[in-house]
Write a protein that holds these residues in place. Sequence first.
Motif, PDB file in Angstrom:
ATOM      1  N   THR A 141      -5.005 -15.417   8.784  1.00  0.00           N
ATOM      2  CA  THR A 141      -4.902 -14.692  10.314  1.00  0.00           C
ATOM      3  C   THR A 141      -4.342 -13.740  10.056  1.00  0.00           C
ATOM      4  O   THR A 141      -3.753 -12.921  10.362  1.00  0.00           O
ATOM      5  CB  THR A 141      -3.647 -15.716  11.015  1.00  0.00           C
ATOM      6  N   SER A 142      -5.140 -12.972   8.633  1.00  0.00           N
ATOM      7  CA  SER A 142      -5.222 -12.053   8.322  1.00  0.00           C
ATOM      8  C   SER A 142      -6.403 -11.395   7.556  1.00  0.00           C
ATOM      9  O   SER A 142      -7.047 -12.441   7.085  1.00  0.00           O
ATOM     10  CB  SER A 142      -3.339 -11.654   7.446  1.00  0.00           C
ATOM     11  N   LEU A 143      -5.939  -9.777   7.091  1.00  0.00           N
ATOM     12  CA  LEU A 143      -6.983  -9.691   6.120  1.00  0.00           C
ATOM     13  C   LEU A 143      -6.846 -10.445   4.605  1.00  0.00           C
ATOM     14  O   LEU A 143      -5.803 -10.171   4.019  1.00  0.00           O
ATOM     15  CB  LEU A 143      -7.374  -8.485   6.200  1.00  0.00           C
ATOM     16  N   PRO A 144      -7.862 -10.709   4.466  1.00  0.00           N
ATOM     17  CA  PRO A 144      -7.993 -12.136   2.952  1.00  0.00           C
ATOM     18  C   PRO A 144      -7.834 -10.552   1.788  1.00  0.00           C
ATOM     19  O   PRO A 144      -6.992 -11.250   1.026  1.00  0.00           O
ATOM     20  CB  PRO A 144      -8.583 -12.482   2.579  1.00  0.00           C
ATOM     21  N   GLY A 145      -7.887  -9.155   2.024  1.00  0.00           N
ATOM     22  CA  GLY A 145      -7.651  -7.975   0.772  1.00  0.00           C
ATOM     23  C   GLY A 145      -8.422  -8.017  -0.549  1.00  0.00           C
ATOM     24  O   GLY A 145      -8.500  -7.327  -1.127  1.00  0.00           O
ATOM     25  N   TYR A 146      -9.614  -9.640  -0.306  1.00  0.00           N
ATOM     26  CA  TYR A 146     -10.859  -8.936  -0.857  1.00  0.00           C
ATOM     27  C   TYR A 146     -11.547  -8.127  -0.778  1.00  0.00           C
ATOM     28  O   TYR A 146     -12.454  -7.474  -1.800  1.00  0.00           O
ATOM     29  CB  TYR A 146     -11.924 -10.510  -0.958  1.00  0.00           C
ATOM     30  N   GLY A 147     -12.077  -7.335   0.003  1.00  0.00           N
ATOM     31  CA  GLY A 147     -12.983  -5.767   0.139  1.00  0.00           C
ATOM     32  C   GLY A 147     -11.641  -5.079  -0.685  1.00  0.00           C
ATOM     33  O   GLY A 147     -12.767  -4.041  -1.576  1.00  0.00           O
ATOM     34  N   TRP A 148     -10.096  -4.798  -0.886  1.00  0.00           N
ATOM     35  CA  TRP A 148      -9.382  -3.922  -1.193  1.00  0.00           C
ATOM     36  C   TRP A 148     -10.199  -4.097  -3.029  1.00  0.00           C
ATOM     37  O   TRP A 148     -10.124  -3.052  -3.874  1.00  0.00           O
ATOM     38  CB  TRP A 148      -8.220  -4.267  -1.060  1.00  0.00           C
ATOM     39  N   ASP A 149      -9.514  -5.933  -3.283  1.00  0.00           N
ATOM     40  CA  ASP A 149      -9.746  -5.775  -4.697  1.00  0.00           C
ATOM     41  C   ASP A 149     -11.733  -5.554  -4.749  1.00  0.00           C
ATOM     42  O   ASP A 149     -12.076  -4.534  -6.630  1.00  0.00           O
ATOM     43  CB  ASP A 149      -9.717  -7.603  -4.969  1.00  0.00           C
ATOM     44  N   GLY A 150     -12.313  -5.559  -4.150  1.00  0.00           N
ATOM     45  CA  GLY A 150     -13.613  -4.963  -4.486  1.00  0.00           C
ATOM     46  C   GLY A 150     -14.171  -3.252  -4.717  1.00  0.00           C
ATOM     47  O   GLY A 150     -15.043  -3.212  -5.859  1.00  0.00           O
ATOM     48  N   VAL A 151     -12.930  -2.497  -3.738  1.00  0.00           N
ATOM     49  CA  VAL A 151     -13.155  -1.584  -4.466  1.00  0.00           C
ATOM     50  C   VAL A 151     -12.241  -1.176  -6.169  1.00  0.00           C
ATOM     51  O   VAL A 151     -12.707  -0.087  -6.696  1.00  0.00           O
ATOM     52  CB  VAL A 151     -11.975  -0.142  -3.764  1.00  0.00           C
ATOM     53  N   ILE A 152     -11.093  -2.135  -5.944  1.00  0.00           N
ATOM     54  CA  ILE A 152     -11.297  -2.178  -7.653  1.00  0.00           C
ATOM     55  C   ILE A 152     -11.712  -2.055  -8.446  1.00  0.00           C
ATOM     56  O   ILE A 152     -11.863  -1.647  -9.788  1.00  0.00           O
ATOM     57  CB  ILE A 152      -9.794  -2.800  -7.901  1.00  0.00           C
TER      58      ILE A 152
END
Length: 357
Positions: free
Chosen positions: A270-281
Amino acid sequence: MREKLQNKNLWFSSATTILAVVISLFIAFILIMIFSNNPGDSISDLLTGPFSSKRNLGNVISMASTFTFTGVAICIMFQASLFNVAAEGAFFMGAMFAAAAATLWQLPVGLALVVPMIIGAVTGAIICFIPGILKAKFNADELVSSLMLNYIVLYLGLYLLNTYIRDPKFGALASYQLPAASKISNLIQGTSVNNGIIIAIILVIISYVFLYRTKTGYSIRILGQNKDYANYSGIKVAKVIVISQLAGGAVAGLGGAVEVMGMYGRFQWTSLPGYGWDGVIVAILAGNKPQLVPIAAIFLAYLRIGANVMARSGDVPSELITVIQAVMIILVTASALLSHIKKKVIIKEALSDGQNS
């Protein structure tokens, strides 16, 4: 001469990353010693926690597998020197559309596994295509457009989930349960490691070949290094921009599909999982090189699981890893960290080669 300079650049890039990691860990140890009542135990939990049980080690591997998908996606897009962060939305929507395909269509065995993955990849490609085409046609800032797009994708996805694939019998907002034929099988019993890791490894190889062994990949890298040169050399810049974003989005969308089909019984984010930001790191740590993404992904996953073990066992919050990540990114992206040494070595090499010739 050119090959030597490339090797030197690679060496200094690797040295800068390693130095950044060492410094950030050193800062983390100092913070632990300041704020923890038992710093020795906390540091031990951080470093050895991932190996403390089969389950924890499995969590490192499965988390690294997920990071690999988004890390490779970001690498492809960043190689074109475009800071498109829509991989977050592509991962989310790719997972949701894969779940929709798996639950709404009565697919036979085999297709029930392949079709949702294809749908997820296509969905991710479409999501990242939007900032790409806006950049190519209207020179719109891809960072701003992709950031805004992520939230559009989130709320559009929640609407579609609630309207079309919500299971009314489930006690929370979630899709219908995925059929058994659409589930990616477990690879190591007693852990969360599934066969999605094999897909991730194959994807790394394909991405490397695409970027470094094909004409299109060469065009993407030239565009990332010098847009003016790419224009003058006859490269169709707008076309290359769009292709790079489509490819990166497809990888992120496929990652979302693999995640929901391998780790969950139904789609219920129900929210963005955050894995895209982890991918940036991961991409930053890997220097935007797909072949180095698995190493960076394992390292980040290792820190995350170690931090969780440390938080459960001691008095240091797992958010400490956020501090480590921030310091690492700052140091890795600070190109001046070893620039003065790098310049001296390159000049010395050039003078030496000139004298020898």
